[in-house]
Enzyme design. Structure first.
Site, mmCIF file in Angstrom:
data_model
loop_
_atom_site.group_PDB
_atom_site.id
_atom_site.type_symbol
_atom_site.label_atom_id
_atom_site.label_comp_id
_atom_site.label_asym_id
_atom_site.label_seq_id
_atom_site.Cartn_x
_atom_site.Cartn_y
_atom_site.Cartn_z
ATOM 1 N N LYS A 164 0.841 -1.198 0.000
ATOM 2 C CA LYS A 164 0.000 0.000 0.000
ATOM 3 C C LYS A 164 0.878 1.251 0.000
ATOM 4 C CE LYS A 164 -4.021 -2.073 0.224
ATOM 5 N NZ LYS A 164 -4.824 -2.162 -1.008
ATOM 6 N N ASP A 193 -0.069 -0.310 -4.589
ATOM 7 C CA ASP A 193 -1.488 0.058 -4.676
ATOM 8 C C ASP A 193 -1.726 1.367 -3.927
ATOM 9 O OD1 ASP A 193 -4.195 0.228 -4.850
ATOM 10 O OD2 ASP A 193 -4.631 -1.714 -3.924
ATOM 11 N N GLU A 218 -1.161 -0.209 -9.157
ATOM 12 C CA GLU A 218 -2.598 -0.502 -9.059
ATOM 13 C C GLU A 218 -3.351 0.751 -8.626
ATOM 14 O OE1 GLU A 218 -3.716 -4.255 -7.310
ATOM 15 O OE2 GLU A 218 -5.450 -3.364 -6.323
ATOM 16 N N TRP A 320 -6.961 -12.512 -3.125
ATOM 17 C CA TRP A 320 -6.721 -11.955 -1.795
ATOM 18 C C TRP A 320 -7.903 -12.317 -0.921
ATOM 19 C CZ3 TRP A 320 -9.312 -8.804 1.589
ATOM 20 C CH2 TRP A 320 -8.571 -8.307 2.684
HETATM 21 C C1 0XW Z 1 -5.999 -5.873 -1.009
HETATM 22 N N1 0XW Z 1 -7.408 -5.672 -1.260
HETATM 23 C C2 0XW Z 1 -7.881 -6.648 -2.209
HETATM 24 C C3 0XW Z 1 -8.160 -5.837 -0.002
HETATM 25 C C4 0XW Z 1 -8.453 -4.504 0.527
HETATM 26 O O1 0XW Z 1 -9.500 -4.449 1.286
HETATM 27 C C5 0XW Z 1 -8.433 -3.569 -0.592
HETATM 28 C C6 0XW Z 1 -7.716 -4.282 -1.612
HETATM 29 C C7 0XW Z 1 -7.216 -3.563 -2.791
HETATM 30 O O2 0XW Z 1 -6.578 -4.147 -3.652
HETATM 31 O O3 0XW Z 1 -7.435 -2.369 -2.910
HETATM 32 MG MG MG Z 2 -6.447 -2.379 -4.934
#
Ligand code: 0XW
Ligand code: MG
Length: 368
Positions: A164, A193, A218, A320
């Site tokens: 993230k 992301d 992403e 995920w």
């Molecule tokens: C990693 N994820 C799939 C789960 C989170 O809740 C959000 C997300 C994403 O890719 O944004």
């Molecule tokens: Mg995402």
């Protein structure tokens, strides 16, 4: 077959090793909504919708329940084996709110599988593997901490890590990704992301500063228009996530060459039916994608895993699930879990998970 009753449950999912931090939110827990569909044959089926907080998408837990209250009374007495009837009925009583419709759609697939004695992945064309690759999302954090966790998760067996970024000075994101790269190198595939947070300026700056690192960007910016503005100037592949709110958006992104892949969410697209169509569009256009949802327990996880089992290997960006961040399962025996970076596909009919009444508690609404 007819729907005779439909029960809605609310389940608090505490994030065990929280907070779960993304650019727009920091969450200690999420509020999931489960639907239990009861039929005149005695069969029961389940669906779940679980927005990851109220700011990730235009979705929130109470919104899902209000939307279900609008639609569900009209579903009593309809044929739950017919996805077309279910969607037409829902659409004729409520515009939008795909994420609430998704719970009913998922319950439909669970029921169809249970009725025929086959798994959802079989209804989706057959499983290509009995263990699907999982990926892990590492929340926003200090560069050294994130790099340390990346190494730890790669050692746990994950072949793909989503890091993230966003919502802070771009220099921190650049430093984070360099440190992660130093720690894990080519042992895992990397995704940054931003969850919509970067300006186009930040995305350009990041991409130049990390041009030597093979990483996917992403959902770097908020809108498709912002991404379109810089797409050809970026040094990295771009995947869309939050921007694809429905199949129209997926078609539009594919048609305009806006992205190189997708992070798909079952809830956002409106259920497994829409995800299957999105998967087929991606197969026809050779675009890799994930099969995820924002959050959720065993029901959401099972739905993601069944879909992920049917995606061809070269297009499969993994699945995920929230299980690594959760302390318990709805199904104490057949709960869905990651093991060494892979998730076994459930073997029972339908979704293959049976939520225990103890975990569901008392319905917050009942219809029929
Ligand atoms: C990693 N994820 C799939 C789960 C989170 O809740 C959000 C997300 C994403 O890719 O944004
Ligand atoms: Mg995402």
């Amino acid at each position: 077959m007819n729907i005779t009753e439909l029960h809605v449950y609310g389940v608090d999912l505490h994030i065990a090793n929280g907070p779960y931090v993304m650019s727009g939110s920091s969450l200690e827990g999420v509020d999931s909504t489960i639907v239990e569909l009861v039929t005149d044959t005695g069969l029961r089926a389940y669906g779940e919708t679980c927005p990851v907080g109220p700011t990730y998408q235009p979705e929130h837990a109470l919104g899902a329940r209000a939307a279900l209250a609008e639609m569900v009374p009209h579903l009593i007495g309809t044929d739950p084996l017919n996805a077309g009837t279910l969607h037409r009925t829902m659409n004729s009583h409520l515009n939008g709110h795909n994420y609430a419709k998704a719970a009913i759609d998922v319950a439909h697939w669970d029921l169809l599988g249970k009725t025929l004695g086959v798994r959802v992945c079989d209804l989706f064309g057959g499983a290509l593997r009995e263990e699907v690759p999982a990926y892990y999302a590492i929340g926003l954090g200090a560069p050294d901490d994130v790099a340390c966790e990346a190494l730890e998760q790669s050692r746990q067996g994950y072949g793909r890590l989503q890091i993230k970024v966003g919502g802070r000075p771009i220099e921190f994101d650049i430093e984070t990704i360099h440190k992660v790269w130093e720690a894990v190198g080519r042992t895992v595939r990397l995704v940054a992301d931003a969850n919509r947070a970067w300006t186009s300026r930040d995305a350009l700056h990041f991409s130049k500063a990390c041009s030597d690192i093979p990483i996917v960007l992403e959902q770097p910016c908020n809108t498709m228009a912002e991404i379109a503005r810089i797409r050809r100037l970026l040094e990295h592949p771009v995947y869309l996530d939050e921007s694809t709110e429905n199949l129209d958006d997926v078609l539009c992104a594919v048609g305009s060459g806006l992205c190189d892949g997708f992070g798909f969410k079952i809830g956002r697209l409106g259920g497994l039916s829409a995800l299957r169509t999105a998967r087929d569009i991606c197969r026809s256009t050779s675009l890799p994608h994930t099969c995820d949802d924002g959050f959720g327990g065993d029901i959401v996880a099972a739905a993601c895993v069944h879909a992920g089992a049917t995606v061809e290997a070269h297009l499969n960006e993994g699945v995920w699930i929230a299980e690594p961040y959760l302390a318990s399962h709805y199904d104490p025996e057949g709960g869905i879990a990651v093991s060494h970076g892979k998730i076994p596909v459930p073997q029972g009919p339908g979704l293959g998970v049976n939520p225990s009444p103890d975990h569901l508690g008392t319905p917050i609404a009942s219809y029929g």
